[in-house]
Design a protein around this motif. Sequence first.
Motif, PDB file in Angstrom:
ATOM      1  N   GLY A   1      28.008  36.724 -23.946  1.00  0.00           N
ATOM      2  CA  GLY A   1      29.111  37.597 -24.961  1.00  0.00           C
ATOM      3  C   GLY A   1      29.669  38.491 -24.089  1.00  0.00           C
ATOM      4  O   GLY A   1      29.791  38.750 -23.389  1.00  0.00           O
ATOM      5  N   ARG A   2      29.925  40.193 -25.673  1.00  0.00           N
ATOM      6  CA  ARG A   2      30.603  41.436 -24.587  1.00  0.00           C
ATOM      7  C   ARG A   2      30.013  42.015 -24.215  1.00  0.00           C
ATOM      8  O   ARG A   2      29.938  42.760 -22.675  1.00  0.00           O
ATOM      9  CB  ARG A   2      30.618  41.848 -26.146  1.00  0.00           C
ATOM     10  N   GLY A   3      28.142  41.622 -23.525  1.00  0.00           N
ATOM     11  CA  GLY A   3      27.969  42.433 -22.631  1.00  0.00           C
ATOM     12  C   GLY A   3      27.181  43.929 -22.325  1.00  0.00           C
ATOM     13  O   GLY A   3      27.129  44.580 -21.346  1.00  0.00           O
ATOM     14  N   SER A   4      27.164  43.789 -23.647  1.00  0.00           N
ATOM     15  CA  SER A   4      27.102  45.864 -23.723  1.00  0.00           C
ATOM     16  C   SER A   4      25.372  45.830 -23.078  1.00  0.00           C
ATOM     17  O   SER A   4      25.493  47.245 -22.185  1.00  0.00           O
ATOM     18  CB  SER A   4      26.992  46.152 -25.089  1.00  0.00           C
ATOM     19  N   ASN A   5      24.492  45.010 -23.297  1.00  0.00           N
ATOM     20  CA  ASN A   5      22.778  45.512 -22.986  1.00  0.00           C
ATOM     21  C   ASN A   5      23.427  45.017 -21.199  1.00  0.00           C
ATOM     22  O   ASN A   5      22.228  45.777 -20.021  1.00  0.00           O
ATOM     23  CB  ASN A   5      22.494  44.696 -22.959  1.00  0.00           C
ATOM     24  N   MET A   6      24.261  43.856 -20.972  1.00  0.00           N
ATOM     25  CA  MET A   6      24.409  44.233 -19.092  1.00  0.00           C
ATOM     26  C   MET A   6      24.400  45.152 -18.705  1.00  0.00           C
ATOM     27  O   MET A   6      24.486  45.432 -17.585  1.00  0.00           O
ATOM     28  CB  MET A   6      25.364  42.507 -19.309  1.00  0.00           C
TER      29      MET A   6
ATOM     30  N   ALA B   1      20.177  38.618 -21.768  1.00  0.00           N
ATOM     31  CA  ALA B   1      21.109  40.075 -22.261  1.00  0.00           C
ATOM     32  C   ALA B   1      22.104  39.203 -24.169  1.00  0.00           C
ATOM     33  O   ALA B   1      23.043  39.091 -23.091  1.00  0.00           O
ATOM     34  CB  ALA B   1      22.182  40.947 -21.560  1.00  0.00           C
ATOM     35  N   GLY B   2      21.724  38.890 -24.777  1.00  0.00           N
ATOM     36  CA  GLY B   2      22.688  38.064 -25.740  1.00  0.00           C
ATOM     37  C   GLY B   2      23.132  36.183 -24.883  1.00  0.00           C
ATOM     38  O   GLY B   2      24.329  36.186 -25.497  1.00  0.00           O
TER      39      GLY B   2
ATOM     40  N   ASN C   1      14.137  39.469 -22.355  1.00  0.00           N
ATOM     41  CA  ASN C   1      14.723  39.691 -23.353  1.00  0.00           C
ATOM     42  C   ASN C   1      14.452  40.872 -23.462  1.00  0.00           C
ATOM     43  O   ASN C   1      13.411  41.310 -24.458  1.00  0.00           O
ATOM     44  CB  ASN C   1      14.279  37.944 -23.925  1.00  0.00           C
ATOM     45  N   ILE C   2      15.716  41.267 -24.783  1.00  0.00           N
ATOM     46  CA  ILE C   2      16.037  42.505 -25.603  1.00  0.00           C
ATOM     47  C   ILE C   2      15.954  41.996 -26.716  1.00  0.00           C
ATOM     48  O   ILE C   2      17.378  40.811 -27.013  1.00  0.00           O
ATOM     49  CB  ILE C   2      16.567  43.781 -24.986  1.00  0.00           C
ATOM     50  N   HIS C   3      15.873  42.150 -27.635  1.00  0.00           N
ATOM     51  CA  HIS C   3      16.104  41.312 -29.213  1.00  0.00           C
ATOM     52  C   HIS C   3      16.168  42.722 -30.311  1.00  0.00           C
ATOM     53  O   HIS C   3      15.284  43.633 -30.213  1.00  0.00           O
ATOM     54  CB  HIS C   3      14.383  40.757 -29.917  1.00  0.00           C
ATOM     55  N   PRO C   4      16.800  42.583 -31.498  1.00  0.00           N
ATOM     56  CA  PRO C   4      17.443  43.384 -32.322  1.00  0.00           C
ATOM     57  C   PRO C   4      16.226  43.578 -33.190  1.00  0.00           C
ATOM     58  O   PRO C   4      16.550  43.810 -34.386  1.00  0.00           O
ATOM     59  CB  PRO C   4      19.235  43.322 -32.126  1.00  0.00           C
TER      60      PRO C   4
ATOM     61  N   LEU D   1      21.480  49.756 -31.188  1.00  0.00           N
ATOM     62  CA  LEU D   1      21.597  49.309 -30.255  1.00  0.00           C
ATOM     63  C   LEU D   1      22.521  50.646 -29.196  1.00  0.00           C
ATOM     64  O   LEU D   1      21.626  49.727 -27.844  1.00  0.00           O
ATOM     65  CB  LEU D   1      23.391  48.650 -30.254  1.00  0.00           C
TER      66      LEU D   1
ATOM     67  N   GLU E   1      18.468  50.189 -27.796  1.00  0.00           N
ATOM     68  CA  GLU E   1      18.903  48.919 -26.659  1.00  0.00           C
ATOM     69  C   GLU E   1      19.278  49.029 -25.177  1.00  0.00           C
ATOM     70  O   GLU E   1      18.366  49.005 -24.239  1.00  0.00           O
ATOM     71  CB  GLU E   1      20.066  48.097 -27.226  1.00  0.00           C
TER      72      GLU E   1
HETATM   73  C1  GRF Z   1      22.030  42.483 -28.367  1.00  0.00           C
HETATM   74  O1  GRF Z   1      21.322  42.898 -29.946  1.00  0.00           O
HETATM   75  C2  GRF Z   1      20.750  41.998 -27.944  1.00  0.00           C
HETATM   76  O2  GRF Z   1      19.675  43.152 -28.737  1.00  0.00           O
HETATM   77  C3  GRF Z   1      20.652  40.664 -28.623  1.00  0.00           C
HETATM   78  O3  GRF Z   1      21.915  40.129 -28.238  1.00  0.00           O
HETATM   79  C4  GRF Z   1      23.476  41.191 -28.470  1.00  0.00           C
HETATM   80  C5  GRF Z   1      23.447  41.274 -27.798  1.00  0.00           C
HETATM   81  O4  GRF Z   1      24.664  42.304 -26.980  1.00  0.00           O
HETATM   82  N1  GRF Z   1      19.447  39.909 -27.717  1.00  0.00           N
HETATM   83  P1  GRF Z   1      25.015  42.788 -25.878  1.00  0.00           P
HETATM   84  O5  GRF Z   1      25.975  41.506 -25.270  1.00  0.00           O
HETATM   85  O6  GRF Z   1      24.313  42.987 -24.786  1.00  0.00           O
HETATM   86  O7  GRF Z   1      25.797  43.891 -26.365  1.00  0.00           O
END
Ligand code: GRF
Length: 206
Positions: A15-20, A93-94, A113-116, A177, A180
Amino acid sequence: MSGVRKKRVAVLISGRGSNMAALIDAAKTADFPAEIALVLSNKADAGGLAIAAANGIKTVVIDHKPFGRDRAAFDAAMQAVLVAEGIEIVCLAGFMRIMSEEFVNGWFGRMINIHPALLPLFKGLDTHARALEAGVKLHGCSTHFVTPGMDEGPIIAQAAVPVLDDDTPETLGARVLAEEHRLYPETLRLLASGALVISGNRVLRS
Ligand code: GRF
């Protein structure tokens, strides 16, 4: 870090990839022990792909749909790309795919992995709405090693945020977020620098 080779990292997104993006930004620092060498998505329209490309990072799309129910074949296609790119660490990351046991076990200790949510609470989806429904006063995010059970692997790090009286899933999610984006790069730094030891279900600092 001069003289120490940076670990080659693939970030898997859907998806949007903000953690990436947070990982990419952190890895620009000279002393960061990892480089983001590849961004892989199972969706051609993932917003994160453009961010990765704009940062000069190689992107690969492997659409899961032609594989139908054959998870093993999809995972084998991913594995071939990861091996060809010399990837040493995988960051989910998502990435919205369930992966085969064989693939996951093959990356044990090298896939995170990251989990919210504050695991083991609120595994799965819609974590912010479920946290509000449960009435918890603290919520947050967790980074963990990936094992075959969903959101179940050894926890590496966590960050907590307060739940406020007027929170909605959106306001609470935005507060999480922001954490994160701090926690994931810090976790990758620890892993890539060899500072983490898995001891049963616990992750210790070496
Ligand atoms: C984040 O909330 C992450 O914790 C979960 O999926 C979401 C991904 O968001 N695993 P983003 O694509 O990194 O913006």
